[in-house]
Write an enzyme that holds these catalytic residues in place. Structure first.
Site, PDB file in Angstrom:
ATOM      1  N   SER A 156      22.007  78.431 -13.989  1.00 44.67           N
ATOM      2  CA  SER A 156      22.619  79.715 -13.647  1.00 44.67           C
ATOM      3  C   SER A 156      24.125  79.606 -13.805  1.00 44.67           C
ATOM      4  O   SER A 156      24.700  78.503 -13.721  1.00 44.67           O
ATOM      5  CB  SER A 156      22.284  80.086 -12.209  1.00 44.67           C
ATOM      6  N   TYR A 182      23.564  76.254  -3.535  1.00 46.48           N
ATOM      7  CA  TYR A 182      22.921  76.769  -4.747  1.00 46.48           C
ATOM      8  C   TYR A 182      23.693  76.323  -5.986  1.00 46.48           C
ATOM      9  O   TYR A 182      23.098  75.840  -6.962  1.00 46.48           O
ATOM     10  CB  TYR A 182      22.855  78.287  -4.689  1.00 46.48           C
TER      11      TYR A 182
END
Length: 315
Positions: A156, A182
């Site tokens: 990501s 994350y």
């Protein structure tokens, strides 16, 4: 015939159009929802044997039934794996037989509240990186048997928020931050691909990470609704079928080699940038650094080995 080109608007089915993957086998983790479903659908539609590696097997069976009906491919099965539990990962790998041509490390969690795995690891790092690391290393014989296997790690643009926090990887000392947790795990996804491509090249295995794009799925379930609504207004949105395209492109069409592009977006290699200004495009140097990739691999191998030994297994 000119080479086909694909981009941000391409779907996963566009990518596999005219491809024949009959005789090839694929594992897609997290394939019962989101882009995992469309990744599996595209591979199955091209004739591959596809295993949906999921934690919720009931949801997996519903997805498998849909995929069989939509593709006409009956060679789709469901197998349980909990990436937060290395005993489950080991059991999955032990039950696999035959060559594995495509390993799509798709499952993940995002901006979750602070929780810990069976091993006590922070959950983003446990699921997004270490669980997939353990899965890939334990499936190495099957990947090697395929001779030309490819590993795709779904990363990501969130990798920009954090490098690897080697001094406190699991937030055991510092204050927990879901965004950093994350981001670190998404950086780890890219670094894994960098090192796997180098380390396993002699086995015919290639690897790369992908940025699917801005896709709004259950992955964002922990986001503040106001923040999510603002993001949907500000950034371009892809469908899940478009979001799966880059994973399928890297698995089936991209030119991969050690030292080559390791991070793809919109079905092409991403530019290396100093910062991601639009929230989506580009890859930062810290996610591609070969020394960091090697160090993370060594740390990950030690952690996984110790946890399996604790659970009376050996890697």
């Amino acid at each position: 015939m000119a080479a086909r080109t694909f981009g941000a608007d391409s779907t996963a089915l566009d990518v596999v159009d005219r491809l024949d993957l009959t005789g090839k086998s694929a594992i897609v983790t997290g394939a019962s929802s989101g882009i995992g479903v469309e990744t599996a659908r595209a591979l199955a539609s091209a004739g591959a044997s596809v295993t949906l590696a999921v934690r919720d097997t009931a949801a997996g069976e519903r997805t498998a039934a849909d995929l069989r009906a939509s593709t006409g491919n009956l060679d789709i099965r469901v197998a349980e794996v909990d990436l937060a539990d290395l005993v489950s990962v080991r059991a999955f790998a032990e039950h696999w037989s035959g060559p594995l041509h495509f390993l799509i490390n798709n499952a993940g969690i995002m901006h979750a509240p602070e929780t810990r795995s069976v091993a006590g690891w922070e959950m983003h790092m446990a699921v997004n990186h270490l669980g997939h690391f353990a899965l890939a290393t334990q499936l190495l014989p099957a990947l090697t048997e395929a001779h030309t296997a490819r590993i795709v790690s779904v990363s990501s643009s969130g990798h920009a928020s954090s490098g690897i926090r080697f001094d406190d990887m699991f937030f055991q000392r510092g204050t927990y931050d879901a965004g950093l947790a994350y981001g670190q795990s998404k950086t780890a996804n890219v670094l894994f691909a960098v090192e796997a491509a180098k380390r396993w090249a002699t086995y015919g295995i290639t690897a790369a990470a992908v940025m699917p794009g801005g896709i709004w799925t259950n992955l964002q379930r922990y986001w503040d609704p106001a923040v999510l609504a603002d993001m949907k207004r500000r950034y371009p949105t892809k469908t899940t079928a478009q979001g799966a395209a880059t994973s399928v492109y890297v698995a089936t069409r991209a030119h991969l080699e050690p030292g080559g592009p390791a991070y793809f977006e919109d079905c092409h290699p991403a530019r290396v940038v100093g910062q991601i200004t639009d929230g989506i495009h580009g890859v930062l140097p810290h996610a591609l650094d070969p020394a960091t990739a090697q160090h993370l691999w060594d740390v990950s191998a030690e952690l996984v080995s110790a946890e399996l030994a604790r659970a009376h297994y050996t890697l």
